[in-house]
Design a protein around this motif. Structure first.
Motif, PDB file in Angstrom:
ATOM      1  N   GLU A   2      31.942  40.869  39.439  1.00  0.00           N
ATOM      2  CA  GLU A   2      32.795  41.908  40.037  1.00  0.00           C
ATOM      3  C   GLU A   2      32.791  41.756  41.551  1.00  0.00           C
ATOM      4  N   GLY A   3      33.959  41.793  42.124  1.00  0.00           N
ATOM      5  CA  GLY A   3      34.058  41.748  43.590  1.00  0.00           C
ATOM      6  C   GLY A   3      34.046  40.359  44.210  1.00  0.00           C
ATOM      7  N   ARG A  41      42.236  37.562  30.560  1.00  0.00           N
ATOM      8  CA  ARG A  41      41.019  38.256  30.197  1.00  0.00           C
ATOM      9  C   ARG A  41      41.353  39.343  29.184  1.00  0.00           C
ATOM     10  N   CYS A  76      36.573  34.988  36.229  1.00  0.00           N
ATOM     11  CA  CYS A  76      35.390  35.204  37.082  1.00  0.00           C
ATOM     12  C   CYS A  76      34.493  36.286  36.479  1.00  0.00           C
ATOM     13  N   SER A  81      34.764  47.169  36.362  1.00  0.00           N
ATOM     14  CA  SER A  81      35.906  46.636  35.617  1.00  0.00           C
ATOM     15  C   SER A  81      35.480  45.567  34.612  1.00  0.00           C
ATOM     16  N   LEU A  82      34.388  44.874  34.879  1.00  0.00           N
ATOM     17  CA  LEU A  82      33.972  43.810  33.957  1.00  0.00           C
ATOM     18  C   LEU A  82      32.879  44.259  32.988  1.00  0.00           C
ATOM     19  N   THR A  83      32.001  45.137  33.440  1.00  0.00           N
ATOM     20  CA  THR A  83      30.986  45.641  32.503  1.00  0.00           C
ATOM     21  C   THR A  83      31.619  46.662  31.561  1.00  0.00           C
ATOM     22  N   LYS A 130      39.558  42.505  26.992  1.00  0.00           N
ATOM     23  CA  LYS A 130      38.339  43.319  27.051  1.00  0.00           C
ATOM     24  C   LYS A 130      38.126  44.145  25.787  1.00  0.00           C
ATOM     25  N   PRO A 185      39.274  43.533  46.092  1.00  0.00           N
ATOM     26  CA  PRO A 185      38.650  42.884  44.926  1.00  0.00           C
ATOM     27  C   PRO A 185      39.544  43.006  43.693  1.00  0.00           C
ATOM     28  N   ASN A 216      38.550  42.310  40.671  1.00  0.00           N
ATOM     29  CA  ASN A 216      37.710  42.899  39.632  1.00  0.00           C
ATOM     30  C   ASN A 216      36.743  43.887  40.284  1.00  0.00           C
ATOM     31  N   PRO A 217      37.179  45.134  40.485  1.00  0.00           N
ATOM     32  CA  PRO A 217      36.337  46.113  41.186  1.00  0.00           C
ATOM     33  C   PRO A 217      35.149  46.540  40.336  1.00  0.00           C
ATOM     34  N   PRO A 218      34.186  47.241  40.954  1.00  0.00           N
ATOM     35  CA  PRO A 218      32.973  47.648  40.232  1.00  0.00           C
ATOM     36  C   PRO A 218      33.300  48.372  38.922  1.00  0.00           C
TER      37      PRO A 218
END
Lengths: 99, 496
Positions: free
Chosen positions: A64-65, B188, A61, A80-82, B190, A74, A76-78
């Motif tokens: 995030e969230g 995933r 996904c 975590s993906l960026t 990273k 969540p 993927n919390p804030p």
């Protein structure tokens, strides 16, 4: 226990083909601002247990969230993906704008 | 497959050095044959032939900082955006309808809106049906390369002989600033590790395709401060592994697009920065400069989008006799070829005459000129109708295609999506650095404003082949005496 997709889902389809339990679906519904997003059928979701080490929908996904675990948290919390934690956001923005 | 380096030798008198009609002249005949009517692979072909993208591939297996996975916008024109996601059956119906109605459509590409190879079943089912039903359409695919090595065999099964890989880096340190994560082997991954895997798969896929004789074009997004100094090395590396064409594109990043780079205020390159980098890379391999960075569901000539004529319900209502259509397509395309041959002969004569200019001891400086065209390789568009201009550099040795500039850029939405700048102001800004603009016709008001901005409007060469007309205008300017170049320091971003 089951995962859940919430309304921040952007309907990118990435999770749908990966689900080993075929639990992810796009509900039919009217187009427009209230258009439906992907959902997880809680009766089918196994949290990928026995199939994969990492729940597949949450693993791919991009938002995030957008996916919550069985506890409603969540996955993927804030940040975590960026890769940029919220506390460092302003600093990172300044760095990028200086390019 | 090692390819010869495109000639950058001085004294080249044709338009071939650097990116115009004969840019692909260094390639072996069988490759030229493959690309001669491919608008995305041959600069000259894009004046004559159309392409379409079928949006059958929604899922993606990586995240790029310049992409927003929410792709559904009717008003934006940029990669990754579509209005209607299609099933393979719907896509095939639409493709046959487009091919029947736009006989100059030679190429069908699958380019998203996600990654075609992250949706192998949907992508290959579309190719399978098309290779049966429409054998006269070239099939191509555009990918980030992550899943490529595992799917090379299947690509070859359907005679996919054009593949585009987006390669933005060969150094994982650089990659980590562009790709926050990838989805690999069901997890995933990273950061630097993700970039390492992606780069390895891209280079491996490129080598495998080249070894099988598949033509590979490499797209790179130029991101100032991230990979701008690195792309020369990328160009060398991909050429060594067999890529035959490199397309360096400007980053598109606007806050309104909702991409990470857009939201964080990452800038795109200026026209000058882009051109300088393209020229540097051109020392290593053939460069593509006519890319329009189109939508994943674009239909028509490059720079135009007729997708609205072929929505699902419109296609549903069309009766298509594809056997008859194929016949007509062959006739139309034969006529285009005859016309191109005639233009080539004519242009050749002019350029020989022009080349005599270079015997002057100190050659006059080159001049940037803009052209309004709606296709066919001729000057045939009204200034006020042009939504983009082709930019050429005329010099005493050749007329060289540099790129295109859009007047309305990537959004065609109403006032709500843009600043309140008039179309003419936008156009003047897009033409910064040009000293002449050639068009079929032009109104009085824009004429005055162009002159005031130091850009000479010219409607005297309507319906003439572009390069011939540019050569004539340049010769006139030289005869009159070129003014000292004023360095107008108008910053103009190629992507914004």
């Amino acid at each position: 226990m089951a995962y859940e997709i919430v309304e921040s889902c952007v309907n990118c389809w990435a999770c749908e083909p990966l689900c080993p339990s075929r639990a992810i679906f796009l509900p039919p519904g009217a187009a427009g601002p209230a258009r439906p997003h992907f959902r997880i059928d809680a009766r089918k979701c196994t949290e990928c247990e026995g199939d994969y080490a990492e729940p597949q929908c949450a693993g791919i996904c991009p938002i995030e969230g957008a996916i919550l675990n069985g506890l409603g948290e969540p996955v993927n919390p804030p940040g975590s993906l960026t890769g940029i934690p919220p506390a460092r956001l302003a600093e990172a923005r300044a760095e990028i704008q200086a390019r | 497959m090692e390819l010869p380096v495109i000639g950058q030798a001085s004294g080249c008198s044709s338009s071939g050095c650097g990116g115009s009609s004969d840019q692909l002249a260094h390639l072996p005949a069988h490759i030229r044959e493959k690309v001669h009517n491919h608008p995305c692979y041959s600069e000259e072909a894009h004046h004559h032939y159309a392409r379409m993208h079928a949006a059958v591939a929604p899922a993606c297996n990586i995240q790029c900082h310049y992409c927003n996975r929410k792709y559904d916008c009717a008003n934006e024109s940029r990669p990754g955006v579509v209005s209607e996601l299609l099933t393979p059956d719907q896509a095939v119906r639409k493709i046959l309808a487009v091919a029947a109605n736009i006989p100059q459509m030679t190429v069908l590409g699958i380019a998203g809106p996600g990654d075609p190879l992250a949706n192998p079943e949907r992508t290959f089912e579309t190719f399978r049906q098309l290779s049966e039903k429409a054998p006269d359409i070239k099939l191509c695919v555009s990918t980030n390369g992550l899943a490529l090595p595992g799917l090379v065999e299947r690509l070859c099964e359907y005679n996919i002989d054009h593949v585009t890989i987006t390669i933005n880096c060969i150094d994982p340190e650089v990659g980590a600033k562009i790709y926050p994560w990838i989805f690999w082997n069901n997890r995933r991954v990273k950061g630097r590790k993700a970039a390492e895997i992606l780069i390895e798969q891209q280079q491996k896929g490129l080598e495998m395709l080249s070894a099988r004789g598949v033509l590979v074009k490499v797209n790179s997004v130029m991101i100032p401060g991230v990979n701008d100094h690195h792309l020369e090395a990328v160009s060398k590396a991909v050429k060594a592994r067999g890529a035959f064409l490199h397309n360096v594109m400007p980053l598109i990043a606007e806050p309104g697009h909702g991409t990470f780079f857009g939201l964080m205020g990452q800038r795109g390159p200026t026209h000058d920065e882009l051109q300088t980098l393209q020229d540097k890379c051109a020392g290593d391999m053939a460069m593509m400069r006519h890319c329009r960075q189109c939508r994943a569901d674009a239909v028509g000539m490059l720079g135009e989008d007729r997708g609205g004529d072929f929505t699902l319900d419109k296609v549903e209502a069309m009766e298509i006799d594809y056997a008859a259509a194929m016949q007509r397509r062959a006739e139309v395309q034969a006529a285009i070829e005859a016309n191109r041959e005639a233009q080539r002969k004519k242009t050749g004569e002019t350029l020989v005459a022009l080349s005599s200019l270079k015997r002057q001891k100190k050659g006059p400086r080159p001049v940037l000129m803009a052209v309004a065209t709606s296709g066919g390789g001729i000057i045939n568009q009204h200034f006020g109708h042009a939504r983009e201009f082709l930019i050429y550099e005329a010099s005493s040795t050749d007329v060289r295609f540099i790129g295109h500039r859009k007047t309305d850029l990537y959004c065609t939405g109403g006032d709500s999506c843009g600043e309140a700048e008039t179309k003419l102001q936008k156009t003047l800004r897009a033409l910064a650095g040009c000293e002449a603009v050639l068009c079929a016709k032009i109104g009085f008001e824009p004429w005055e404003q162009l002159e005031r901005a130091g850009i000479q409007p010219n409607g005297e060469h309507a319906m003439e082949p572009i390069e011939e007309a540019l050569a004539a205008v340049y010769a006139e300017m030289v005869a009159k005496g070129l003014p000292e170049r004023e360095m107008t320091a108008v910053p103009y971003r190629a992507s914004a």
